[in-house]
Scaffold this motif. Structure first.
Motif, PDB file in Angstrom:
ATOM      1  N   ALA A   5      23.213 -12.147  45.738  1.00 19.13           N
ATOM      2  CA  ALA A   5      23.312 -10.744  46.142  1.00 19.13           C
ATOM      3  C   ALA A   5      24.629 -10.178  45.629  1.00 19.13           C
ATOM      4  O   ALA A   5      25.701 -10.708  45.911  1.00 19.13           O
ATOM      5  N   VAL A   6      24.534  -9.116  44.849  1.00 20.52           N
ATOM      6  CA  VAL A   6      25.717  -8.470  44.293  1.00 20.52           C
ATOM      7  C   VAL A   6      25.934  -7.180  45.064  1.00 20.52           C
ATOM      8  O   VAL A   6      25.088  -6.295  45.087  1.00 20.52           O
ATOM      9  N   SER A   7      27.084  -7.096  45.709  1.00 20.80           N
ATOM     10  CA  SER A   7      27.376  -5.902  46.499  1.00 20.80           C
ATOM     11  C   SER A   7      27.855  -4.759  45.599  1.00 20.80           C
ATOM     12  O   SER A   7      28.224  -4.980  44.437  1.00 20.80           O
ATOM     13  N   GLU A   8      27.847  -3.591  46.150  1.00 23.01           N
ATOM     14  CA  GLU A   8      28.247  -2.387  45.413  1.00 23.01           C
ATOM     15  C   GLU A   8      29.706  -2.508  44.976  1.00 23.01           C
ATOM     16  O   GLU A   8      30.589  -2.792  45.786  1.00 23.01           O
ATOM     17  N   GLY A   9      29.947  -2.341  43.705  1.00 26.54           N
ATOM     18  CA  GLY A   9      31.303  -2.360  43.183  1.00 26.54           C
ATOM     19  C   GLY A   9      31.864  -3.765  42.941  1.00 26.54           C
ATOM     20  O   GLY A   9      33.022  -3.910  42.586  1.00 26.54           O
ATOM     21  N   GLU A  10      31.048  -4.795  43.109  1.00 24.03           N
ATOM     22  CA  GLU A  10      31.525  -6.162  42.887  1.00 24.03           C
ATOM     23  C   GLU A  10      31.556  -6.452  41.391  1.00 24.03           C
ATOM     24  O   GLU A  10      30.668  -6.043  40.636  1.00 24.03           O
ATOM     25  N   ASN A  11      32.558  -7.167  40.970  1.00 24.67           N
ATOM     26  CA  ASN A  11      32.729  -7.527  39.577  1.00 24.67           C
ATOM     27  C   ASN A  11      31.610  -8.490  39.159  1.00 24.67           C
ATOM     28  O   ASN A  11      31.295  -9.434  39.872  1.00 24.67           O
TER      29      ASN A  11
END
Length: 64
Positions: A5-11
């Motif tokens: 899961a990639v959160s908003e604004g994660e690199n």
């Protein structure tokens, strides 16, 4: 298949790093390598013995 899961604004680099860690911990890489080609039980055993001898030599050298 692994899901990260990639959160908003994660690199994206950080997400890839987490994916690689999860992949390594699951042992999927080893499983893929063993399924890639068949090795006879005698060959597997011989490799185990060679590895054990090598490790024993290193331990003996360390104690000397």
């Amino acid at each position: 298949m692994f899901k990260i899961a990639v959160s908003e604004g994660e690199n994206i680099e950080r997400a890839l790093k987490r994916y690689k860690q999860k992949f390594d911990r699951a042992g999927a890489k080893r499983q893929l390598q063993t399924c890639k080609e068949f090795a006879k039980p005698s060959v597997k055993r011989r490799k185990q013995l060679q590895k054990a001898k090598y490790i024993q030599i290193l331990k003996d050298m360390e104690l000397s």
